[in-house]
Scaffold this motif. Structure first.
Motif, PDB file in Angstrom:
ATOM      1  N   HIS A   1       0.737  -1.195  -0.039  1.00 41.23           N
ATOM      2  CA  HIS A   1      -0.031  -0.015   0.118  1.00 41.23           C
ATOM      3  C   HIS A   1       0.829   1.109   0.044  1.00 41.23           C
ATOM      4  O   HIS A   1       1.976   1.297   0.492  1.00 41.23           O
ATOM      5  N   PHE A   2       0.323   2.380  -0.407  1.00 43.52           N
ATOM      6  CA  PHE A   2       0.931   3.591  -0.656  1.00 43.52           C
ATOM      7  C   PHE A   2       0.534   4.390   0.592  1.00 43.52           C
ATOM      8  O   PHE A   2      -0.738   4.481   0.800  1.00 43.52           O
ATOM      9  N   LEU A   3       1.530   5.164   1.189  1.00 43.09           N
ATOM     10  CA  LEU A   3       1.171   6.014   2.262  1.00 43.09           C
ATOM     11  C   LEU A   3       2.390   7.266   2.171  1.00 43.09           C
ATOM     12  O   LEU A   3       3.451   7.091   2.093  1.00 43.09           O
ATOM     13  N   ASP A   4       1.892   8.465   2.383  1.00 46.62           N
ATOM     14  CA  ASP A   4       2.792   9.506   2.648  1.00 46.62           C
ATOM     15  C   ASP A   4       2.894   9.831   3.828  1.00 46.62           C
ATOM     16  O   ASP A   4       1.906  10.102   4.569  1.00 46.62           O
ATOM     17  N   LEU A   5       4.086   9.661   4.351  1.00 49.23           N
ATOM     18  CA  LEU A   5       4.416   9.657   5.663  1.00 49.23           C
ATOM     19  C   LEU A   5       4.266  11.140   6.545  1.00 49.23           C
ATOM     20  O   LEU A   5       4.792  12.144   5.601  1.00 49.23           O
ATOM     21  N   PRO A   6       3.258  11.304   7.486  1.00 48.10           N
ATOM     22  CA  PRO A   6       3.242  12.514   8.081  1.00 48.10           C
ATOM     23  C   PRO A   6       4.692  13.214   8.455  1.00 48.10           C
ATOM     24  O   PRO A   6       5.418  12.351   9.071  1.00 48.10           O
ATOM     25  N   LYS A   7       4.704  14.376   8.605  1.00 50.96           N
ATOM     26  CA  LYS A   7       5.936  15.028   8.796  1.00 50.96           C
ATOM     27  C   LYS A   7       6.543  14.561  10.260  1.00 50.96           C
ATOM     28  O   LYS A   7       7.912  14.539  10.319  1.00 50.96           O
ATOM     29  N   GLY A   8       5.762  14.286  11.187  1.00 54.86           N
ATOM     30  CA  GLY A   8       6.204  13.933  12.736  1.00 54.86           C
ATOM     31  C   GLY A   8       6.983  12.676  12.551  1.00 54.86           C
ATOM     32  O   GLY A   8       7.835  12.640  13.058  1.00 54.86           O
ATOM     33  N   TYR A   9       6.447  11.734  11.738  1.00 53.62           N
ATOM     34  CA  TYR A   9       7.061  10.371  11.547  1.00 53.62           C
ATOM     35  C   TYR A   9       8.350  10.742  10.816  1.00 53.62           C
ATOM     36  O   TYR A   9       9.143   9.802  11.245  1.00 53.62           O
ATOM     37  N   GLU A  10       8.301  11.291   9.809  1.00 53.40           N
ATOM     38  CA  GLU A  10       9.703  11.560   9.112  1.00 53.40           C
ATOM     39  C   GLU A  10      10.795  12.031   9.798  1.00 53.40           C
ATOM     40  O   GLU A  10      12.008  11.508   9.827  1.00 53.40           O
ATOM     41  N   GLY A  11      10.312  12.846  11.203  1.00 56.68           N
ATOM     42  CA  GLY A  11      11.225  13.498  11.843  1.00 56.68           C
ATOM     43  C   GLY A  11      11.889  12.607  12.865  1.00 56.68           C
ATOM     44  O   GLY A  11      13.043  12.397  13.058  1.00 56.68           O
TER      45      GLY A  11
END
Length: 507
Positions: free
Chosen positions: A227-237
């Protein structure tokens, strides 16, 4: 360096699997069984488990015990620090030695010491010492797990934890684990997997270590996203912080998968919860909720647009299928906050909730003609306490969060056992936090999965668990790699004479 006995034990296991026998799994720190559910669905035999929490162990027995009594040795709670592999095999009367008993060894080691979210609590308990989390005895359990590896000599190893274990006081624990396993005959790898990439309606990052015995001749791979998902900024940090001490030249670290935009989009909260019962009794008749038990069943409903594919999967999971409804419809009773929940926008958090409460309080002051009442008066304080939550928005910016129905949920944690405000239902009409069953759906537990204990315990077990769909993706990947390795070993098997010679050399 392996001893002849260890070499021989691994060889016996390979021969057994080549003959078509199912791989037998031992899971340490199993919790209620999220990873085990994935392993079982992939065809692994759940031969034994170890779990210290009595209620989680009871849940495990209810769902996987095949009718065993709760006081049966297979079902009871055990402490991994005080239960050796030898004692476990003896208590379960398996009739074989520990070194022959299990083919796969898994562990969801306690993450509280590693997770940054829990470090402030540990610091407070330790009198404000910054390194308290490093001294938490749970942080050393992975070394105890390595003792199990030596005693059991599994062909496959699986370890799951939070990504912060990669940066434990500046120390990369998975790298140390892999280096240790390499010295005792395993080929290993580790990476971060996000549950949302594998069909779980939740953005949940988890660290996985996988190891294969050298005799299999393969290096571990990790499942490709579905599945495709754009990670929210908080998770990227958070991911960047966790990866800070990962050496880019490490032969053990595997690059984190980036899902293709061509894949099916990640499952959303609405797809996960849309067919579950509406719960509004807490508004009109709280006594109904107070009398309701965790085991009470409520019927499914027919949402507009039909039942989602995800909901159908949760209803029809093999071995846990349900027909008309499911249980677990308990919610927290928080009358003060119901109006706030109703007015919050999707995706809003505590600072927004506090602003709404202050606005409602000011309106009530005007309605009651109390605008000139002293702020130090008892009447003013009582009215404010009845409307405005007491938490400082600067200290608790993420304490509350209202689910966005069009997106996956944020991470569920074990802290839900004490506070479910991190997951407020998206339906403003229901104005409440999520129920036990809704939390289970967000974690991808099938509707037929039962949780022992009361509401708080059920929430804790769910938040602690490996999402079963993520566990299934890992288990299926391992099963496929194991099958390929065994097929090669069958093709390259020596003649009987050569085999006998090899066994003589090993002895």
């Amino acid at each position: 360096m392996l001893t002849p006995e260890q070499h021989a034990a691994r060889a016996r296991k390979i021969e057994r699997l080549k003959a078509g026998a199912p791989a037998r799994a031992l899971e340490v720190c199993s919790g209620c069984g999220g990873l085990s559910l994935g392993l079982s669905a992939a065809g692994f035999d759940l031969a034994a488990h170890i779990e210290i929490d009595p209620e989680a162990a009871e849940s495990y027995a209810i769902n996987f015990g095949a009718g065993k009594r709760f006081d049966d040795p297979w079902s009871i709670a055990r402490d991994m620090e005080h239960c050796s592999a030898e004692e476990l095999v003896r208590d379960l009367k398996l009739g074989i030695s520990p070194i022959d008993a299990f083919d796969l060894l898994a562990a969801g080691l306690p993450c509280q010491a590693f997770a940054r979210i829990g470090r402030s609590k540990l610091r407070a308990i330790a009198g404000g010492k910054d390194d308290a989390f490093q001294k938490d005895p749970r942080a050393a359990l992975y070394r105890r797990f390595l003792n199990y590896v030596v005693d059991v000599q599994p062909l496959v190893i699986v370890i799951e934890n939070v990504p912060d274990i990669l940066n434990f006081g500046g120390h990369n624990v998975p790298e140390e684990i892999c280096e240790t396993l390499e010295r005792i005959g395993y080929r290993t790898g580790y990476t971060i997997l996000n549950a949302g990439y594998y069909g779980v309606p939740q953005v949940r990052e988890r660290l996985f270590v996988i190891g294969f015995a050298d005799a299999l001749g393969i290096a571990p791979e990790f499942p490709e996203p579905t599945h495709f998902l754009d990670l929210p900024k908080g998770y990227e940090g958070s991911r960047r912080v966790a990866l800070k001490h990962v050496d880019e030249n490490s032969k053990h670290f595997r690059a984190i998968h980036t899902p293709s935009r061509k894949l099916e989009k990640a499952n959303t909260v609405r797809q996960a919860l849309g067919d579950l019962p509406k719960i509004k009794e807490h508004i009109v008749d709280p006594k109904v909720i107070r009398r309701r038990r965790l085991t009470d069943m409520l019927p499914y409903r027919a949402p507009r647009g039909g039942v989602s594919a995800y909901a159908k999967l949760m209803r029809n999971w093999e071995g846990f299928a349900t027909k008309r409804g499911t249980d677990g419809h308990l919610v927290r009773l928080t009358p003060r906050d119901f109006p706030i929940f109703q007015k919050m926008a999707h995706g809003a958090d505590y600072p927004e909730a506090r602003r709404l409460a202050e606005t409602m309080f000011a309106a009530m002051l005007r309605k009651k003609r109390m605008t000139r009442v002293s702020r130090t008066s008892k009447a003013y304080a009582e009215l404010r306490d009845a409307i405005v939550p007491p938490y400082d928005p600067d200290k608790f910016p993420n304490k509350w969060w209202k689910l966005d129905p069009a997106k996956p949920s944020r991470t569920l944690t074990a802290h839900m056992g004490k506070d479910t405000y991190s997951h407020i239902h998206y339906d403003s009409y229901q104005c409440r936090t999520v129920s036990v069953r809704e939390a289970a759906r967000l974690q991808s537990f099938p509707d037929g999965f039962k949780f022992a204990g009361a509401m708080n315990s059920a929430f804790r077990q769910i938040g602690n668990a490996v999402p079963p769909l993520l566990g299934l993706a890992v288990a299926n990947s391992i099963k496929s790699q194991l099958a390929d390795a065994l097929a090669v070993l069958v093709q390259t098997a020596p003649t009987s004479t050569g085999k006998e010679q090899n066994e003589q050399k090993a002895a």
